[in-house]
Design an enzyme around this catalytic site. Structure first.
Site, PDB file in Angstrom:
ATOM      1  N   ASP A  85       0.948  -1.248  -0.045  1.00  7.74           N
ATOM      2  CA  ASP A  85       0.006  -0.143   0.008  1.00  7.74           C
ATOM      3  C   ASP A  85       0.871   1.215   0.073  1.00  7.74           C
ATOM      4  OD1 ASP A  85      -2.086   1.664  -0.055  1.00  7.74           O
ATOM      5  OD2 ASP A  85      -3.056   0.536   1.708  1.00  7.74           O
ATOM      6  N   ASP A 120      -3.682   7.432  -3.516  1.00  8.77           N
ATOM      7  CA  ASP A 120      -4.933   7.860  -3.731  1.00  8.77           C
ATOM      8  C   ASP A 120      -5.422   8.869  -2.493  1.00  8.77           C
ATOM      9  OD1 ASP A 120      -4.629   5.278  -2.144  1.00  8.77           O
ATOM     10  OD2 ASP A 120      -6.968   5.110  -2.286  1.00  8.77           O
TER      11      ASP A 120
END
Ligand code: GUN
Length: 653
Positions: A85, A120
């Site tokens: 991530d 994001d």
């Protein structure tokens, strides 16, 4: 994709070095605190992939330099697929992420991860809609530079949009334009912490159909096993779980049916390897670290086995049964499941094979699950009858031929305007489809065979027999003689005409041809007019031959489906039967009877339904073979690998 049931699918995700079987769970590894060693996840528990956080590695000098020098696989001592991530989640929790958008993707690439994640913008449920809209816009704006920075490394392109369905759709459509390898659905952790499962379903529904079908869908931060079945049924392929370790820290045990506090247990209601030889009291007595590790191992085992259960349910065609079962373990999950039944996407239903191989257990929600909805939709669009009288038979499970075949023949001889229907918990079934799955496979107590309400019956009759004037209700339990008396008293004594068994069988075949092959009445009539039948020892139609003797098709005993022959398929070519047009490269293979692979289909005519027949033609419109579709038209449009049509036969060279 290797097997499927509607949107639920078994897939293979190809990374540069591995093939990952999906649906799959990625345990979350904190590179600083390893509750269970990654090597053990691989060797002992068989996890093919894990997820860790590249931002945590990037921030810690020691971890960073080792990762850059030796690679992330060496850093974690893990040979499987490593997904990382990007720090988005840390930004959401702590709000102090200072890494650059391209920098974090390049870093993931440089340390050799298998699947990286772009940075994001996390949209939360308590942001204003304007703020969430901005998060969606900014995430899409970062997509292009992130893809470029990845330089070919598979990249996660998260879908944001908070709890707003329109923004989720916008996000999915926008992100799908870029060359991402995987699409996680993000921003849902705060919903799951508060068991806002209905909103989770709404979110998945808003984006699923807009994500290209050849890209896996990951539910970011969804690690509770009781959510897996419903997510898998909605087309989720990847999950990650930090829950196994987080829950263990406060003595909570994951179970397939929910969460249990260790302190509330007098004995263990489940057996896992971690709990072998233990009692709740003995685990309670362990030192904090040892107890946490043991519970984490238990939680991992339960999580992994629930996902294995989902995969097996896809193979068995029982994923909706599992969804229904799990829905009864938690009120929020039940609400979410009912919401889904009420808002079942048409695309999910049309991606579902209505045929089931084995028994189908009835439950209250059976008629609302996709295999039933698909079957009922087919019935209502294909069934044609001009009958003025309906005879409804209740009282027993199928197949009904042995139980009322003789009675149906007598009715046909004496009351030519009557049509026989069987009362099933899924509604009225025309007798001519008596051995078709799922109706014929329904299992349950006797009471379900006479459970329809007057309104249900009226609705079904109206849908199938627009001009019905009289209905007679009889029960299998009455016996033939008494039922005839009941029909006589309602419809009069009838006539006395000769009806050959073969005429009834011909109607049965014509009804099935329309039901399974999407063709209209004139086409089904023409195909089988003057046909002759070869019967099995039990007097069932085994083969259907045209008047010139050509074998056209065979009804299947297993599920009531139809298997076309090459000649039957040839004669249906040019009708409304679903047909794919393949490019020149594929023609010689199809003609030889080899499967049609994705990437070679240039056009789809009609609606492809997984599990049902379809024809293949070349660019000149010539018939070249036939088989069974494994996919939908939408999937044909984006898949580049795997079998699209399983060919039964080609026309040869
Ligand atoms: N982990 C949990 N949710 C999210 C999310 O929305 N984005 C990213 N990048 N990671 C997550």
């Amino acid at each position: 994709m290797t097997e499927r049931d509607g949107w639920a699918r078994l897939g293979k995700l190809h990374t540069s070095t591995h093939v990952l079987n999906t649906p799959c769970l990625l345990p979350v590894i904190n590179p600083n605190i390893r509750t269970v060693e990654p090597r053990e996840l691989w060797e002992r528990y068989g996890f093919e992939a894990l997820i860790t956080n590249s931002y945590v590695i990037w921030k810690h000098d020691k971890l960073k330099s080792k990762a850059l020098e030796d690679g992330v696989h060496a850093l974690l001592d893990y040979p499987g697929v490593i997904m990382t991530d990007s720090g988005t989640f840390q930004n959401y929790v702590y709000g102090d992420v200072e890494v650059g958008i391209e920098e974090i993707v390049s870093f993931q690439r440089d340390i050799g991860v298998d699947i990286a994640t772009m940075l994001d913008v996390f949209g939360t449920p308590d942001m204003t809609k304007e703020e969430v809209k901005e998060a969606v816009r900014e995430t899409i704006a970062r997509a292009g530079v992130s893809i470029d920075a990845a330089e070919g490394t598979l990249l996660n392109g998260p879908i944001q949009g908070g709890v707003h369905a329109d923004l989720r759709t916008q996000s999915a459509v926008g992100m799908a334009e870029y060359g991402f390898g995987v699409h996680p659905i993000g921003g849902i952790v705060p919903l799951m912490e508060r068991q806002r499962y209905r909103e989770l379903v709404e979110i998945i529904l808003a984006c699923r159909e807009h994500i290209p079908w050849n890209r896996p869908v990951h539910i970011f931060g969804c690690g509770h096993p009781h959510l897996f079945p419903i997510c898998v049924a909605l087309g989720a392929d990847l999950f990650d779980s930090a829950a196994y370790a987080l829950f263990a820290r406060d003595d909570r045990m994951l179970m397939p049916w929910g969460t249990v506090k260790l302190g509330d247990l007098a004995e263990f209601p489940i057996a896992t390897e971690a709990l072998a030889g233990q009692t709740p009291a003995s685990v309670m007595a362990l030192a904090d670290d040892a107890r946490c590790e043991l519970l984490a191992r238990h939680n991992l085992e339960v999580t992994a086995s629930e996902l294995a259960r989902c995969r097996q349910a896809i193979r068995d065609g029982t994923i909706w049964k599992l969804v229904e079962e799990r829905s009864h373990t938690n009120a929020a999950l039940r609400e979410a499941t009912e919401y889904l039944y009420e808002h079942m996407p048409a695309g999910l239903v049309s991606a579902t094979n209505p045929l089931r191989d084995g028994g189908v257990r009835t439950s209250q929600d059976l008629p609302t699950t996709p295999p039933s909805v698909a079957a009922l939709g087919r019935l209502l669009t294909s069934y044609v009858s001009g009958a003025k009288q309906a005879i409804l038979v209740s009282g027993a499970s199928g197949p009904w031929r042995d139980k009322i075949g003789g009675l149906v023949h007598t009715i046909a001889r004496r009351w030519p305007d009557a049509e026989v229907f069987i009362e099933t918990p899924m509604g009225l079934l025309p007798y001519s489809l008596e051995d078709v799955s799922p109706w014929t496979h329904l299992m349950g107590p006797k009471s379900i065979w006479s459970s329809l309400s007057e309104e249900d019956i009226e609705f079904d009759l109206e849908a199938m027999l627009a001009g019905v004037e009289k209905t007679v209700r009889i029960s299998i339990d009455n016996g033939k003689q008494m039922n005839l008396e009941l029909i006589e008293s309602a419809l009069g004594s009838g006539v006395n005409r000769e009806v050959e068994r073969v005429e009834l069988d011909r109607k049965m075949i014509a009804d099935k041809v329309r039901y399974f092959l999407d063709v209209d009445e004139p086409t089904s009539e023409e195909l089988i007019s003057n046909s002759t039948f070869v019967y099995s020892k039990t007097h069932r139609v085994r083969n259907v031959h045209a008047s010139d003797g050509e074998h056209l098709l065979s009804p299947r005993m297993r599920d009531g489906g139809l298997s076309l022959t090459l000649e039957g398929a040839r004669r249906l070519h040019g009708t409304a039967i679903p047909t794919v047009v393949v490019n020149e490269d594929s023609v010689p293979f199809t003609r030889k009877g080899r499967n049609v692979m994705h990437g070679f289909i240039v056009e789809v005519k009609g609606e492809l339904t997984p599990g049902l027949p379809c024809l293949v033609e070349d660019l000149n419109g010539e018939f070249i073979g036939h088989g069974v579709s494994l996919c939908t038209a939408d999937e044909v449009a984006c898949f580049t690998k795997g079998i699209a049509i399983k060919i039964r036969d080609g026309i040869g060279d």
